[in-house]
Design an enzyme around this catalytic site. Structure first.
Site, mmCIF file in Angstrom:
data_model
loop_
_atom_site.group_PDB
_atom_site.id
_atom_site.type_symbol
_atom_site.label_atom_id
_atom_site.label_comp_id
_atom_site.label_asym_id
_atom_site.label_seq_id
_atom_site.Cartn_x
_atom_site.Cartn_y
_atom_site.Cartn_z
ATOM 1 C CG ASP A 158 -1.866 1.140 1.290
ATOM 2 O OD1 ASP A 158 -1.774 2.028 0.410
ATOM 3 O OD2 ASP A 158 -2.711 1.162 2.205
ATOM 4 N N GLY B 275 0.250 4.023 -9.640
ATOM 5 C CA GLY B 275 -0.665 3.626 -8.553
ATOM 6 C C GLY B 275 -1.387 4.838 -7.977
ATOM 7 C CB SER C 90 -4.675 13.413 -14.791
ATOM 8 O OG SER C 90 -5.959 13.547 -15.361
ATOM 9 C CE1 TYR D 99 -6.778 10.756 -10.839
ATOM 10 C CE2 TYR D 99 -7.774 12.171 -12.492
ATOM 11 C CZ TYR D 99 -6.940 11.121 -12.159
ATOM 12 O OH TYR D 99 -6.269 10.441 -13.155
ATOM 13 C CB SER E 93 -9.532 9.422 -22.860
ATOM 14 O OG SER E 93 -10.032 10.693 -22.490
HETATM 15 N N1 NAD Z 1 -6.818 5.663 -17.633
HETATM 16 C C1 NAD Z 1 -6.798 6.957 -17.982
HETATM 17 O O1 NAD Z 1 -7.452 7.381 -18.965
HETATM 18 C C2 NAD Z 1 -5.963 7.938 -17.192
HETATM 19 C C3 NAD Z 1 -6.036 9.290 -17.502
HETATM 20 C C4 NAD Z 1 -5.268 10.204 -16.772
HETATM 21 C C5 NAD Z 1 -4.427 9.737 -15.777
HETATM 22 N N2 NAD Z 1 -4.378 8.414 -15.475
HETATM 23 C C6 NAD Z 1 -3.513 7.971 -14.362
HETATM 24 O O2 NAD Z 1 -2.759 6.843 -14.758
HETATM 25 C C7 NAD Z 1 -2.589 5.957 -13.660
HETATM 26 C C8 NAD Z 1 -3.064 4.565 -14.026
HETATM 27 O O3 NAD Z 1 -4.383 4.635 -14.490
HETATM 28 P P1 NAD Z 1 -5.259 3.326 -14.759
HETATM 29 O O4 NAD Z 1 -6.276 3.681 -15.759
HETATM 30 O O5 NAD Z 1 -4.376 2.156 -15.002
HETATM 31 O O6 NAD Z 1 -5.993 3.205 -13.345
HETATM 32 P P2 NAD Z 1 -6.472 1.892 -12.580
HETATM 33 O O7 NAD Z 1 -7.478 2.318 -11.575
HETATM 34 O O8 NAD Z 1 -6.848 0.821 -13.548
HETATM 35 O O9 NAD Z 1 -5.128 1.449 -11.841
HETATM 36 C C9 NAD Z 1 -4.629 2.094 -10.704
HETATM 37 C C10 NAD Z 1 -4.022 1.042 -9.805
HETATM 38 O O10 NAD Z 1 -3.492 1.712 -8.643
HETATM 39 C C11 NAD Z 1 -3.725 0.855 -7.535
HETATM 40 N N3 NAD Z 1 -3.727 1.624 -6.286
HETATM 41 C C12 NAD Z 1 -4.673 2.499 -5.842
HETATM 42 N N4 NAD Z 1 -4.365 2.943 -4.619
HETATM 43 C C13 NAD Z 1 -3.192 2.331 -4.280
HETATM 44 C C14 NAD Z 1 -2.382 2.373 -3.125
HETATM 45 N N5 NAD Z 1 -2.716 3.110 -2.042
HETATM 46 N N6 NAD Z 1 -1.264 1.629 -3.097
HETATM 47 C C15 NAD Z 1 -0.926 0.864 -4.165
HETATM 48 N N7 NAD Z 1 -1.648 0.769 -5.286
HETATM 49 C C16 NAD Z 1 -2.779 1.506 -5.346
HETATM 50 C C17 NAD Z 1 -5.092 0.229 -7.804
HETATM 51 O O11 NAD Z 1 -5.248 -0.987 -7.063
HETATM 52 C C18 NAD Z 1 -5.052 0.019 -9.303
HETATM 53 O O12 NAD Z 1 -4.650 -1.290 -9.669
HETATM 54 C C19 NAD Z 1 -3.356 6.581 -12.495
HETATM 55 O O13 NAD Z 1 -2.435 7.302 -11.695
HETATM 56 C C20 NAD Z 1 -4.324 7.514 -13.163
HETATM 57 O O14 NAD Z 1 -4.680 8.597 -12.313
HETATM 58 C C21 NAD Z 1 -5.142 7.504 -16.154
#
Ligand code: NAD
Length: 254
Positions: free
Chosen positions: A47, A68, A107, A132, A161
């Site tokens: 965590d 994460g 983001s 966020y 996205s």
């Molecule tokens: N998917 C998108 O379109 C998008 C857009 C902008 C930014 N992002 C950023 O990219 C990153 C990954 O996005 P994603 O779509 O794979 O998200 P996701 O939710 O699929 O994956 C995030 C992962 O982080 C883990 N996590 C959350 N809290 C945690 C903690 N306290 N300790 C350890 N692990 C933890 C979750 O279990 C999850 O597996 C994120 O930081 C997100 O904010 C994603």
């Protein structure tokens, strides 16, 4: 190179691990256990909201891909732990272990209140649209501070996205494909010098929302193009469409 990927059980992390595990000696971590990840590297459950657990991930690590987080809007308390605190713990652990390269998943929501159609560049000031988005602006500020004080370089990726294909009109400017996301992260790991850089995580170098031409300087060359989907999605508009980059997120909590 031995990179640590946080959030490895998530959408971006798992696709990245799958795509690059033959090239790198990966250490993968997530708060969730995920059996599949054991195939792609050494998996450690942790965590990141816990500083000690975060520090224990760093042995022998050369670079961190920090994904994460809670990846959407939530309560401030939850965002504080999973995003603000976790990112601080990553930087502190990197400092203590002499790790000099971080790729930070920021983001578009860190700049979500910029109006659309003005093609903002890497220097666009933070205008977060949510707690966020504010956590991502905080992460980018930590990146700057740890660079100036401790020489840790960070590529801040203001991801748009991340989807298999564009799904709505807004995605013509915000979409990043899976392979382009993987490519951009690898370019950030491999680039010679990045200081604190901001790149837009979109399948484009220049569009109506983002001027992303700096990303070409580290060799990013998107292979996908949202325009190929224009006809399919042009008329798909979600409810709560806004004239801001952050789209519907700008309406949260109002
Ligand atoms: N998917 C998108 O379109 C998008 C857009 C902008 C930014 N992002 C950023 O990219 C990153 C990954 O996005 P994603 O779509 O794979 O998200 P996701 O939710 O699929 O994956 C995030 C992962 O982080 C883990 N996590 C959350 N809290 C945690 C903690 N306290 N300790 C350890 N692990 C933890 C979750 O279990 C999850 O597996 C994120 O930081 C997100 O904010 C994603």
């Amino acid at each position: 190179m031995k990179p640590l990927i946080t959030g490895a059980a998530g959408h971006i992390g798992k696709n990245l691990a799958k795509a690059i595990y033959r090239k790198y000696d990966l250490v993968l971590t997530d708060v969730k256990e995920d059996e599949e990840l054991h195939r792609y590297g050494h998996f450690i459950q942790a965590d990141l909201a816990n500083a000690q657990e975060t520090e224990q991930l760093m042995d022998g690590i050369d670079a961190i891909v920090h994904l994460g987080a809670i990846a959407t809007e939530s309560t401030y308390e939850k965002i504080q732990k999973a995003n603000f605190d976790s990112t601080l713990h990553i930087y502190e652990a990197a400092r203590k272990h002499g790790i000099k390269r971080i790729v930070f998943a920021s983001s578009n929501h860190a700049v979500g209140f910029h109006p659309i159609n003005q093609s903002i560049g890497p220097d666009a000031p933070h205008l977060p649209d949510t707690f966020y988005g504010a956590s991502k602006a905080f992460g980018e500020n930590l990146a700057n501070m740890y660079h100036k004080k401790h020489g840790i370089e960070t590529a801040c990726l203001r991801i748009g996205s991340y989807l298999e294909k564009p799904a709505e009109h807004r995605n013509l400017n915000t979409w990043i494909s899976i392979r382009d996301m993987n490519q951009l992260i690898v370019r950030c790991l491999e680039a010679d010098r990045i200081g604190t850089s901001v790149f837009y995580g979109v399948s484009s170098l220049h569009n109506d929302y983002f001027d992303n031409r700096d990303a070409a300087k580290i060799g990013y060359a998107p292979e996908d193009n949202p325009e190929d989907y224009r006809e399919e999605i042009e008329n798909v508009k979600l409810e709560n469409v806004t004239d801001y980059i952050g789209g519907a997120f700008t309406n949260f909590g109002r």
